[in-house]
Scaffold this active site. Structure first.
Site, PDB file in Angstrom:
ATOM      1  N   ASP A  64     -18.646  40.639 -19.599  1.00  0.00           N
ATOM      2  CA  ASP A  64     -19.963  41.244 -19.777  1.00  0.00           C
ATOM      3  C   ASP A  64     -20.627  41.532 -18.430  1.00  0.00           C
ATOM      4  O   ASP A  64     -21.295  42.559 -18.268  1.00  0.00           O
ATOM      5  CB  ASP A  64     -20.861  40.324 -20.608  1.00  0.00           C
ATOM      6  CG  ASP A  64     -20.507  40.347 -22.091  1.00  0.00           C
ATOM      7  OD1 ASP A  64     -19.694  41.196 -22.498  1.00  0.00           O
ATOM      8  OD2 ASP A  64     -21.056  39.520 -22.830  1.00  0.00           O
TER       9      ASP A  64
ATOM     10  N   TYR B 179     -22.222  37.333 -38.084  1.00  0.00           N
ATOM     11  CA  TYR B 179     -22.000  38.774 -38.177  1.00  0.00           C
ATOM     12  C   TYR B 179     -21.134  39.061 -39.403  1.00  0.00           C
ATOM     13  O   TYR B 179     -20.037  38.504 -39.527  1.00  0.00           O
ATOM     14  CB  TYR B 179     -21.243  39.314 -36.957  1.00  0.00           C
ATOM     15  CG  TYR B 179     -21.660  38.801 -35.610  1.00  0.00           C
ATOM     16  CD1 TYR B 179     -22.373  39.609 -34.720  1.00  0.00           C
ATOM     17  CD2 TYR B 179     -21.310  37.520 -35.188  1.00  0.00           C
ATOM     18  CE1 TYR B 179     -22.733  39.146 -33.464  1.00  0.00           C
ATOM     19  CE2 TYR B 179     -21.670  37.054 -33.934  1.00  0.00           C
ATOM     20  CZ  TYR B 179     -22.376  37.870 -33.080  1.00  0.00           C
ATOM     21  OH  TYR B 179     -22.719  37.404 -31.831  1.00  0.00           O
TER      22      TYR B 179
ATOM     23  N   HIS C 253     -25.010  46.340 -29.407  1.00  0.00           N
ATOM     24  CA  HIS C 253     -25.680  45.121 -29.825  1.00  0.00           C
ATOM     25  C   HIS C 253     -25.553  44.052 -28.749  1.00  0.00           C
ATOM     26  O   HIS C 253     -24.497  43.883 -28.130  1.00  0.00           O
ATOM     27  CB  HIS C 253     -25.069  44.603 -31.127  1.00  0.00           C
ATOM     28  CG  HIS C 253     -25.682  43.333 -31.618  1.00  0.00           C
ATOM     29  ND1 HIS C 253     -25.019  42.124 -31.605  1.00  0.00           N
ATOM     30  CD2 HIS C 253     -26.932  43.074 -32.097  1.00  0.00           C
ATOM     31  CE1 HIS C 253     -25.818  41.184 -32.067  1.00  0.00           C
ATOM     32  NE2 HIS C 253     -26.982  41.728 -32.377  1.00  0.00           N
TER      33      HIS C 253
ATOM     34  N   LYS D 258     -22.620  46.644 -39.508  1.00  0.00           N
ATOM     35  CA  LYS D 258     -22.690  45.254 -39.067  1.00  0.00           C
ATOM     36  C   LYS D 258     -24.022  44.676 -39.508  1.00  0.00           C
ATOM     37  O   LYS D 258     -25.073  45.283 -39.311  1.00  0.00           O
ATOM     38  CB  LYS D 258     -22.566  45.191 -37.550  1.00  0.00           C
ATOM     39  CG  LYS D 258     -22.658  43.786 -36.952  1.00  0.00           C
ATOM     40  CD  LYS D 258     -22.797  43.833 -35.425  1.00  0.00           C
ATOM     41  CE  LYS D 258     -21.620  44.492 -34.772  1.00  0.00           C
ATOM     42  NZ  LYS D 258     -21.742  44.479 -33.300  1.00  0.00           N
TER      43      LYS D 258
ATOM     44  N   GLN E 222     -14.779  41.406 -42.335  1.00  0.00           N
ATOM     45  CA  GLN E 222     -14.602  40.353 -41.343  1.00  0.00           C
ATOM     46  C   GLN E 222     -15.919  39.630 -41.166  1.00  0.00           C
ATOM     47  O   GLN E 222     -16.996  40.247 -41.240  1.00  0.00           O
ATOM     48  CB  GLN E 222     -14.122  40.922 -40.005  1.00  0.00           C
ATOM     49  CG  GLN E 222     -13.821  39.855 -38.952  1.00  0.00           C
ATOM     50  CD  GLN E 222     -13.016  40.389 -37.780  1.00  0.00           C
ATOM     51  OE1 GLN E 222     -12.180  41.273 -37.948  1.00  0.00           O
ATOM     52  NE2 GLN E 222     -13.246  39.854 -36.604  1.00  0.00           N
TER      53      GLN E 222
ATOM     54  N   GLU F  48     -32.904  35.631 -50.625  1.00  0.00           N
ATOM     55  CA  GLU F  48     -31.727  36.499 -50.600  1.00  0.00           C
ATOM     56  C   GLU F  48     -31.617  37.103 -49.207  1.00  0.00           C
ATOM     57  O   GLU F  48     -32.538  37.768 -48.735  1.00  0.00           O
ATOM     58  CB  GLU F  48     -31.855  37.599 -51.645  1.00  0.00           C
ATOM     59  CG  GLU F  48     -31.824  37.067 -53.071  1.00  0.00           C
ATOM     60  CD  GLU F  48     -31.934  38.177 -54.094  1.00  0.00           C
ATOM     61  OE1 GLU F  48     -31.509  37.955 -55.244  1.00  0.00           O
ATOM     62  OE2 GLU F  48     -32.462  39.261 -53.751  1.00  0.00           O
TER      63      GLU F  48
ATOM     64  N   ARG G  17     -38.139  21.237 -52.722  1.00  0.00           N
ATOM     65  CA  ARG G  17     -36.789  21.099 -52.160  1.00  0.00           C
ATOM     66  C   ARG G  17     -36.639  21.786 -50.813  1.00  0.00           C
ATOM     67  O   ARG G  17     -35.754  21.470 -50.029  1.00  0.00           O
ATOM     68  CB  ARG G  17     -35.754  21.694 -53.127  1.00  0.00           C
ATOM     69  CG  ARG G  17     -35.710  21.033 -54.486  1.00  0.00           C
ATOM     70  CD  ARG G  17     -34.889  21.868 -55.450  1.00  0.00           C
ATOM     71  NE  ARG G  17     -35.514  23.181 -55.684  1.00  0.00           N
ATOM     72  CZ  ARG G  17     -34.945  24.163 -56.396  1.00  0.00           C
ATOM     73  NH1 ARG G  17     -33.742  23.977 -56.920  1.00  0.00           N
ATOM     74  NH2 ARG G  17     -35.585  25.308 -56.577  1.00  0.00           N
TER      75      ARG G  17
ATOM     76  N   ARG H 272     -25.185  37.665 -24.568  1.00  0.00           N
ATOM     77  CA  ARG H 272     -23.943  38.265 -25.072  1.00  0.00           C
ATOM     78  C   ARG H 272     -24.155  39.760 -25.309  1.00  0.00           C
ATOM     79  O   ARG H 272     -25.106  40.163 -25.959  1.00  0.00           O
ATOM     80  CB  ARG H 272     -23.500  37.590 -26.375  1.00  0.00           C
ATOM     81  CG  ARG H 272     -23.130  36.109 -26.228  1.00  0.00           C
ATOM     82  CD  ARG H 272     -22.657  35.538 -27.566  1.00  0.00           C
ATOM     83  NE  ARG H 272     -22.385  34.119 -27.499  1.00  0.00           N
ATOM     84  CZ  ARG H 272     -21.177  33.577 -27.286  1.00  0.00           C
ATOM     85  NH1 ARG H 272     -20.139  34.383 -27.120  1.00  0.00           N
ATOM     86  NH2 ARG H 272     -21.025  32.270 -27.249  1.00  0.00           N
TER      87      ARG H 272
ATOM     88  N   HIS I 288     -22.336  45.335 -26.597  1.00  0.00           N
ATOM     89  CA  HIS I 288     -21.056  45.760 -27.152  1.00  0.00           C
ATOM     90  C   HIS I 288     -21.264  46.739 -28.302  1.00  0.00           C
ATOM     91  O   HIS I 288     -22.221  46.625 -29.063  1.00  0.00           O
ATOM     92  CB  HIS I 288     -20.272  44.558 -27.717  1.00  0.00           C
ATOM     93  CG  HIS I 288     -20.123  43.424 -26.764  1.00  0.00           C
ATOM     94  ND1 HIS I 288     -20.172  42.107 -27.165  1.00  0.00           N
ATOM     95  CD2 HIS I 288     -19.920  43.399 -25.420  1.00  0.00           C
ATOM     96  CE1 HIS I 288     -19.992  41.317 -26.124  1.00  0.00           C
ATOM     97  NE2 HIS I 288     -19.846  42.074 -25.050  1.00  0.00           N
TER      98      HIS I 288
END
Length: 209
Positions: free
Chosen positions: A169, A132, A119, A72, A47, A28, A23, A59, A62
Site C-alpha cells: 500500500d 466484506y 475502497h 461489495k 466470497q 437487519e 436482551r 488499508r 484498492h
C-alpha cells in the site's frame, strides 16, 4: 433498513433500524430483495472476507478491475473505522471524488458499492474487524492499488500520527500514475433501477421481536 445512494453513482449507504429490548438489539444488516430493487445490482455473495486491524492501520486504496455489476458490501463488526469510497472509474462524472463515512459496530451502518469503486479505511480502535461480502471471487492480479495518501486525492484521514500500512500500500502509485498505466476500470452507466432512491424494510422478522 434504509438504502440511500451517495453523491457517487454506484455507491450506497445502508442505515439499519435497530429494535431494542432487555436482551440488547437486533437489526437487519442486508436484504437481497431491497438491495437489488434499489441498486439494480444483483446481491449474490461469492466470497466473504474479514480483516482485523490495530488502531492507526490504513488499508487501501484498492479496487478490482472487474465487471461493473460486481459489488461489495462493507460493514464494521467490531470497533470503528473511517471508511472512504473513491470513484476510480475512467469516464465517470465523479472520477476522483470521494465519500468518507464513519462505520462502527455499535451503529451498524454499511456501505454497498459497485465494481470500480476504490475502497480504503483507517482503523480507529485496536482489534477493529471489517467484514466484506463480495459478489465476485478474488482473482490474482486483478486488484488495482492507488496511494491512499496521494495529495491529489486529498482524502481527509484526520491522522494523529504516521499511518501503519503494508509495504504494498505504501508503494502504490498516485492517481495520476494509475491513470497513465491504463489499469483503472472504465465507467459503465448504471442500469435502470426498479426501486425508488431509498428503500425501508417494513419490519423485522418475527423471530427477532
Amino acid at each position: 433498513m434504509r438504502v440511500d445512494e451517495t453523491g457517487i453513482p454506484g455507491t450506497w449507504q445502508i442505515s439499519p433500524d435497530p429494535l431494542g429490548d432487555t436482551r440488547g438489539r437486533f437489526f437487519e444488516a442486508a436484504k437481497e430483495s431491497v438491495l437489488t430493487a434499489v441498486t439494480g445490482l444483483p446481491f449474490t455473495v461469492r466470497q466473504v472476507n474479514n480483516s482485523v486491524s490495530h488502531r492507526g492501520v490504513l488499508r487501501g486504496l484498492h479496487c478490482n478491475d472487474v465487471p461493473a455489476d460486481a459489488s461489495k458490501l462493507v460493514t464494521c463488526v467490531r470497533g470503528s473505522v473511517l471508511d472512504v469510497m473513491v470513484d476510480l472509474r475512467v469516464g465517470s462524472p465523479t472520477f476522483g471524488s470521494h465519500r468518507m463515512t464513519r462505520l462502527s459496530a455499535d451503529e451498524g451502518t454499511a456501505l454497498y458499492m459497485s465494481g470500480g469503486i476504490g475502497h480504503a479505511f483507517l482503523a480507529l480502535e485496536d482489534g477493529t474487524c471489517v467484514n466484506y461480502l463480495l459478489s465476485a471471487e478474488y482473482v490474482p492480479g486483478a486488484m488495482v492499488d492507488v496511494d491512499a495518501l496521494d495529495p491529489e486525492l486529498g482524502l481527509p484521514w484526520q491522522l494523529d500520527g504516521p499511518a501503519v500500512r503494508s509495504a504494498k500500500d505504501a508503494a502504490a502509485p498516485s492517481l495520476a500514475e494509475a491513470l497513465a498505466s491504463g489499469r483503472l476500470p472504465r465507467f459503465t452507466p448504471p442500469r435502470t433501477r426498479t426501486g425508488a432512491p431509498g428503500a425501508l424494510a417494513q419490519e423485522a422478522p418475527a423471530h427477532a421481536r
